[in-house]
Write an enzyme that holds these catalytic residues in place. Structure first.
Site, mmCIF file in Angstrom:
data_model
loop_
_atom_site.group_PDB
_atom_site.id
_atom_site.type_symbol
_atom_site.label_atom_id
_atom_site.label_comp_id
_atom_site.label_asym_id
_atom_site.label_seq_id
_atom_site.Cartn_x
_atom_site.Cartn_y
_atom_site.Cartn_z
ATOM 1 N N ASN A 205 22.509 35.578 4.623
ATOM 2 C CA ASN A 205 22.405 35.914 6.040
ATOM 3 C C ASN A 205 23.682 36.533 6.594
ATOM 4 O O ASN A 205 23.713 36.960 7.744
ATOM 5 C CB ASN A 205 22.037 34.662 6.853
ATOM 6 C CG ASN A 205 23.062 33.559 6.695
ATOM 7 O OD1 ASN A 205 23.784 33.502 5.693
ATOM 8 N ND2 ASN A 205 23.147 32.680 7.661
ATOM 9 N N ASP B 232 23.710 27.637 13.738
ATOM 10 C CA ASP B 232 23.586 26.240 14.150
ATOM 11 C C ASP B 232 23.505 26.115 15.667
ATOM 12 O O ASP B 232 23.788 27.051 16.419
ATOM 13 C CB ASP B 232 24.774 25.429 13.640
ATOM 14 C CG ASP B 232 24.581 25.017 12.188
ATOM 15 O OD1 ASP B 232 23.451 25.150 11.701
ATOM 16 O OD2 ASP B 232 25.544 24.576 11.561
ATOM 17 N N ASP C 45 31.358 33.128 9.465
ATOM 18 C CA ASP C 45 30.223 32.213 9.436
ATOM 19 C C ASP C 45 30.762 30.785 9.471
ATOM 20 O O ASP C 45 31.960 30.561 9.265
ATOM 21 C CB ASP C 45 29.411 32.460 8.166
ATOM 22 C CG ASP C 45 28.201 31.548 8.056
ATOM 23 O OD1 ASP C 45 27.569 31.287 9.083
ATOM 24 O OD2 ASP C 45 27.915 31.090 6.943
ATOM 25 N N LYS C 46 29.902 29.814 9.728
ATOM 26 C CA LYS C 46 30.352 28.420 9.773
ATOM 27 C C LYS C 46 30.002 27.675 8.496
ATOM 28 O O LYS C 46 30.885 27.244 7.748
ATOM 29 C CB LYS C 46 29.750 27.688 10.983
ATOM 30 C CG LYS C 46 30.249 26.248 11.130
ATOM 31 C CD LYS C 46 29.531 25.520 12.234
ATOM 32 C CE LYS C 46 28.129 25.108 11.839
ATOM 33 N NZ LYS C 46 28.116 24.084 10.753
ATOM 34 N N THR C 47 28.720 27.531 8.228
ATOM 35 C CA THR C 47 28.284 26.713 7.096
ATOM 36 C C THR C 47 28.632 27.392 5.782
ATOM 37 O O THR C 47 28.235 28.518 5.530
ATOM 38 C CB THR C 47 26.768 26.480 7.174
ATOM 39 O OG1 THR C 47 26.454 25.874 8.425
ATOM 40 C CG2 THR C 47 26.307 25.591 6.046
#
Length: 1287
Positions: free
Chosen positions: A968, A847, A430-432
């Site tokens: 998520n 995003d 994941d990024k965030t």
């Protein structure tokens, strides 16, 4: 029909004179939703619901007719009576245990008996006992924890004593009334019936449940017949109908039926969940609806996860080869015995002549199965479990994986897959919150199409990064500026901390390191925006239409509405150290006179009084302003002098004149800094603090009002009409308020730009350019919009319960924000190391594409010389065409890219993934992604994330790892072979679903490259060693059959035969599997390429199994025939021949491990010496006292006689050297011509071990009360012979 029911209900409320409850909806959804669900079709739940009555009261008989579970919890598996049968049943699920029980039973059959039947029971009893002891120890720990929880106390209402009495949690039952105070933990799932808050609100913290430390609001059940002090529990006659117990934390349906027949809907905002903590509320009372294991918390408690590793699957294959080898050897013996009997003429010893050779061979087959049973390593499975526990212990105590700020270590939740960490080929991230901090900082904004870059904000961010890097080496702790009495005091967006992040200081306070935390609350206002806002404060200057740099009235309206939206469009709870919760006070003295307000409105080009509806302008001007305004501070703006503003302009002079008492604005902000915001997300906190920086401050919140400071005006009580909470489908949040200046009904909306831009009437092209620019800079973007509703329009929508989509249309775009989510420390270095290790890194994020690409550049996933392949398709056909084209392009340049160091990076969006994941295009998508060095999936949903992981795992047959920090990411984490959760800002859902939990992304490099490789190589080598020693020893028995007519006889006593692999040689492999290091930690971190050895299973390939078996065959030949020829022609007995054979076999097996070991510590040497001493001590003791211990042979005095003769030691030495010489020569040549990184970096490892020792000593001194962390070979940079405890 549902709407009609709701309208009828609302009309009854209005006629009953209860219009003032407002239309406030909590984050759980619209309050009428559950009402509709329970009123429109109450029969649909049928048998899927439960009925709850008060335990003590008028309906006690009805209560006793229904059975409920009590609140006692039990997570332990066993009881005193059930332990033995239940544990035995669980252990029989292993095929190996059943196999050895069968052999033990077979040995009781006289015709196939190999040795004493009771001796055959020893191996399986010992293995079952060791496993049972381990299981009961783990279960006893769970039992103690259960007892501790069950003995907690709470106050439960007693009908006999007419008062609340103290009871243990285990004595709480469904239907009991429980009273709780602030900071108490909720013992069971309860419906909230009473709150000391006058608004019937209660605040809870769910950190024990899901890790989220932000406060959540719960509401007392509405329309109770008796409220507050009039609520008497003895006369509680209502009946509760609710759904059956389930594990959905965000859903609760039911209704409460009063004696009058009126039903009131129940929903999730009425439910207090077990394990949550009451905050900011003095007293609450609730009725228990779910208790014990039926509570939602317990139904979500799945405990540690158990998976089956790839290495164990491979082990099962090798065990089958061992079984096949055993069958071949036994068949050989059976055939040989039959032929021997058939060709036997005039035997000189007694032979059963009644049995045919064929039947005798059949009996010998089963006898040999018993004799050669040790070929199947019964103790291997137990040894693997012990080794994994040891490996997990050392991973858990690695200081490099310890987060000092959060006081958080790595968590190993899956106990069976540590070795899979060494074989990862694809990493999905994941990024965030995973690659980034998820601590949002307001960076810049665009309002009315005008961009405000906040350059000073950018410069301060750069200074913060520099200070953070300089202070990285310091040992820091968090110092709180909050009152000790305020247990709920928290820092804004830092949800993981219970203190305020104002200063980071050394633990002993002297000297103090003042490291400034640049967080969400510290925003430097943009000078241009400040200048425009100051026109609002000026009583003299008039607004024009934007000429000569003067803002137009329309632009100033946009700016004011923009910051009002930032301050009000949220669910933030306001508190301070001195006041747990800030609410909106009643009417107070107005700050400005009515004339001043009129003047300001005229400058604003507003006609305020004409817009108020008649009920609002009724009464005197004083009463009107009393309702509209409350006492607060004047807002004013000045900035420190800059080189550009050295000469004051008239506007600047005007700004200074606006200061009421010459105060420095920073002093105003100091008082504002005392406000603490409990936000549901870091984005929300960042926006609220951005508004606060411009003196648009949220000061209080209640169910129907907000208290907001406006610049030039002061504090305003804003009527809150409705909240439309954020959800994943709408991707936006809205509030409906009555505007504090105009009195109009206004909808303020904030949300994703992809959604808001489609809902606005005339989106500004300039704002879209700013959005694209923010995305390219890696900023998270949100759009802010508004809509003004007519009174009649709102009343109609209110009455008909129009959906959120109806309110959120035809919006006016106010502006957009750019929020910076910084990369975590060492993320670029970690990704670079993982890529060098041969791990392909994919980023799956929700995003937008520009933001994800920019983050990919920042973390070095995407380099300047890499080529981007962008896939954005609107249909299946175009998706297939694009995939084929880009795959061909990537294939044409694949060779040149590998030569030049460049590569292709695929970027795709959610719409394209929908097509690519369909059956017809799966193979094309996988083929294209295989040609790329990395893949970035933007705008992907949680379901798409899991589908991508599953597709790559199944199609390519590779080992996958997924890492994320939010709810998520749960599905992705669960689908991957190894799931890693990061305990970040988005709660603990990812951690609770993961196999391993870490606190920072950078820990992945040490976890995979060092511990992953070590765990895999250790277990693989240990398994090969187990197979080697078993095959080697079994072959000694097999070779003897050629000299005893394949009769199943052995040249040793049965006790030594059973104990050789079970006791004498079982401990050294375990120590080898826990402590061995083929390469030092520093070398593995500096040379990530070494990870590819375990990644491709080079340590444990099929050829290694057969090489090990052949080596065991050779050593067994030497070990048997050297003593055989040494005693050839003598009259020694079989036990005398077996004595040097057994002793030589023990020495060969132990010294073989010494040759194979990469690390030798005093622990290794101690265990080796103990194993050898244990063997010789046992056989000497056995030969001294045993007369009839091993019939028909008599071992009395055999070993003592042998060990008293030099011939015995000469034979053992010659045998051992001859057997091990080839293996030793091979290792010498291999290390000479293929020197490993371990040999090259030995000196470096020894030097760094001293640094590590000093670090361990500092850690132990800082944590005197904590358990000492052992200094061992698994900890980084430790000298091999220093496995001791630092004290």
């Amino acid at each position: 029909m549902e709407r009609l029911h709701w309208v009828q209900h609302r009309c009854r409320q209005l006629l009953a004179g209860d219009p003032g409850r407002g239309w406030y909806s909590t984050a759980d959804g619209l309050p009428s939703k559950s009402f509709l669900d329970t009123h429109s079709s109450p029969q649909r739940v049928g048998g899927k619901r439960r009925t709850v009555f008060a335990r003590h009261g008028p309906r006690q008989q009805e209560y006793e007719a229904v059975s409920y579970k009590n609140n006692k919890i039990r997570t332990s598996k066993y009881s005193l009576l059930s332990f033995l049968p239940k544990n035995l049943f669980e252990q029989l699920h292993r095929f190996a245990n059943i196999y050895f029980i069968f052999l033990a039973a077979l040995n009781f059959v006289p015709v196939v008996e190999a040795f004493q039947p009771e001796i055959a029971l020893i191996p399986i009893i010992l293995v079952l006992s060791v496993t049972a002891i381990k299981d009961i120890w783990e279960d006893f720990r769970r039992f103690k924890l259960d007892s501790l929880i069950n003995r907690l106390h709470s106050h439960v209402y007693s009908s006999k004593q007419k008062a609340y009495i103290q009871r243990c949690w285990k004595d709480v039952h469904v239907g009991d009334f429980v009273r709780l105070s602030s900071n108490e933990i909720i013992p069971a799932d309860m419906l909230l019936l009473y709150s000391s808050d006058p608004r019937g609100v209660c605040y809870i913290e769910t950190s024990n449940l899901d890790g989220e430390t932000n406060l959540k609001q719960r509401q007392v059940v509405s329309d109770l017949p008796l409220q507050g002090a009039d609520l008497t529990l003895d006369n509680f006659k209502s009946r509760i109908e609710c759904e059956n117990p389930n594990n959905d934390l965000n859903k609760f349906r039911g209704y409460m039926e009063h004696p009058s027949g009126v039903r009131v809907g129940l929903h999730n905002s009425n439910l207090l969940l077990r394990s949550c903590t009451i905050r900011n509320t003095e007293t609450v009372v609730g009725i228990v609806v779910y208790a014990g294991h039926e509570t939602k918390a317990m139904m979500n408690n799945s405990g540690p996860r158990y998976k089956r590793s790839q290495l164990e699957k491979r082990l099962n294959t090798d065990i089958l080869w061992c079984v096949l080898l055993l069958v071949v050897m036994c068949l050989t013996a059976a055939v040989g015995h039959g032929l021997w009997l058939q060709n036997l003429k005039d035997p000189i010893f007694q032979v059963d002549g009644q049995t045919s050779p064929a039947l005798a061979g059949f009996y010998v087959f089963w006898t040999m199965i018993i004799v050669l049973q040790v070929l199947i390593p019964i103790s291997l499975y137990v040894s693997i479990e012990i080794v994994k526990l040891g490996q997990i212990y050392f991973i858990h105590n690695d200081l490099a994986l310890y987060n000092e700020q959060l006081d958080s270590r790595i968590q190993c939740r899956a106990l069976n897959i540590t070795e899979d960490l060494g074989r990862i080929q694809y990493l999905f991230s994941d990024k965030t919150g995973t690659l980034t901090e998820n601590k949002m900082v307001f960076r810049r904004c665009s309002i009315y199409g005008v961009e405000y870059p906040h350059e000073e904000n950018a410069r301060r961010l750069e200074v913060y990064e520099t200070e953070k890097n300089e202070a990285a080496g310091h040992s820091v702790t968090l110092k709180s500026g909050c009152s000790r009495k305020s247990l709920s005091c928290r820092s804004l967006s830092c949800n993981r901390s219970s203190v305020s992040l104002h200063t980071l200081t050394n633990e002993n306070d002297t000297p103090t390191l003042q490291t400034h935390y640049y967080g969400a609350r510290e925003v430097v206002p943009d000078p241009e925006l400040v200048k425009k806002l100051n026109w609002l404060c000026s009583p003299v200057l008039s607004l024009r239409d934007g000429s000569s740099g003067t803002p137009s009235s329309l632009e100033l309206t946009y700016i004011t509405d923009f910051f009002l939206a930032l301050a009000m469009c949220n669910s933030v709870v306001v508190s301070s150290p001195s006041q747990p919760r800030h609410v909106v006070p009643e009417a107070r003295t107005p700050l400005k006179s009515l004339e001043e307000i009129k003047l300001m409105f005229q400058r604003f080009s507003f006609s305020p009084f004409s817009t108020f509806s008649p009920p609002q302008i009724r009464g005197s001007p004083h009463s009107f302003t009393s309702r509209l305004f409350t006492r607060g501070k004047n807002g004013s703006f000045t900035l420190p002098a800059t080189p550009e503003s050295a000469v004051e302009s008239p506007e600047k002079q005007q700004e200074t004149s606006n200061l009421p008492d010459g105060r420095d604005p920073s002093r105003d902000m100091d008082s504002d800094d005392e406000l603490l915001y409990e936000a549901e997300s870091p984005d929300e906190a960042a926006l609220v603090h951005a508004a606060q920086a411009y003196h648009c401050t949220l000061r209080g919140r209640s169910a129907e009002n907000l208290l907001v400071d406006l610049p030039g005006i002061g504090s305003l009580a804003v009527q809150l009409l409705h909240i439309l909470p954020f959800d994943a489908n709408r991707k936006r949040m809205s509030v409906v308020i009555r505007h504090p200046l105009t009195g109009q009904v206004v909808v303020y909306t904030k949300g994703a730009d992809s959604v808001i831009m489609d809902l606005t009437e005339m989106p500004k092209e300039q704002t879209q350019k700013h959005l694209d620019s923010y995305a390219r800079d890696g900023l998270r973007t949100l759009c802010i919009a508004k809509k003004v509703l007519e009174e009649e329009e709102y009343e109609v929508e209110e009455l008909l319960l129009e959906s959120a989509q109806r309110l959120e249309t035809d919006l006016t775009l106010l502006g957009t924000t750019g929020i910076l989510d910084r990369l975590q420390e060492e993320v670029p270095e970690t990704i670079e190391a993982l890529q060098r290790a041969g791990i392909k890194v994919w980023v799956l994020t929700g995003d937008k594409k520009e933001t994800a690409i920019n983050i990919a550049y920042a973390c070095k996933l995407l380099r300047p010389n890499d080529q981007l392949l962008t896939a954005s398709c609107g249909s299946k056909v175009s998706c297939g065409e694009v995939g084929a084209t880009e795959a061909a392009e990537a294939g044409n340049h694949e060779s040149s890219s590998s030569d030049s160091g460049t590569g292709f990076v695929l970027v795709t969006d959610g719409h394209t993934l929908d097509w690519a994941l369909q059956e017809e295009l799966k193979s094309d998508f996988v083929e294209l992604s295989c040609r790329c060095k990395a893949v970035i999936c933007c705008r992907s949903t949680p379901l798409q994330k899991s589908q991508v992981v599953q597709l790559v795992r199944d199609q390519l047959g590779v080992m996958t790892l997924a890492v994320g920090d939010g709810a998520n990411d749960v599905s992705m984490i669960q689908v991957a072979d190894v799931g890693i959760g990061i305990s970040g800002q988005e709660g603990m859902q990812a951690v609770m679903s993961s196999d391993f939990a870490i606190s920072r992304f950078k820990h992945l490099s040490k976890l995979l490259l060092v511990h992953g490789r070590w765990c895999y190589s250790r277990l693989a080598n240990m398994i090969l060693y187990f197979i080697y020693k078993n095959v080697m020893y079994v072959n000694l028995l097999f070779w003897y059959q050629f000299f005893c007519g394949f009769s199943g006889s052995v040249m040793t006593n049965s006790w030594v035969l059973i104990f050789f692999n079970l006791l004498f040689t079982s401990v050294p492999p375990i120590i080898y599997g826990i402590l061995d290091r083929d390469t030092p930690a520093d070398s593995l971190m500096e040379l990530p390429e070494l990870y590819q050895d375990t990644q491709s299973s080079k340590v444990y390939v099929p050829s290694m199994f057969w090489i090990t078996v052949l080596d065991a065959f050779y050593q067994s030949l030497v070990c048997f025939f050297v003593p055989y020829f040494a005693f050839a022609g003598s009259d020694v007995g079989d036990l005398t021949l077996g004595s040097p054979i057994n002793a030589s076999a023990l020495l060969i097996v132990l010294l073989h491990q010494v040759i194979e070991s990469h690390t030798l510590t005093w622990i290794h040497m101690l265990v080796l010496v103990f194993s050898a001493g244990f063997y010789f001590g046992f056989v000497i003791f056995f030969s001294l006292i045993c007369v009839t211990c091993s019939p028909p042979t008599n071992p009395l005095g055999v070993e003592t006689l042998q060990m008293s003769q030099p011939h015995f030691y000469i034979v053992c030495a010659l045998t051992t050297v001859t057997a091990l010489l080839p293996r030793l020569l091979f290792r010498v040549l291999h290390n000479t011509f293929h020197s490993s990184a371990a040999l090259k970096s030995t000196q470096t490892d020894k030097v760094n071990s001293e640094k590590y020792h000093r670090r361990m000593q500092r850690w132990n001194r800082k944590h005197p009360s904590a358990k000492r962390v052992p200094v061992c070979v698994d900890n980084p940079d430790l000298e091999p012979n220093a496995a001791s405890v630092v004290s």
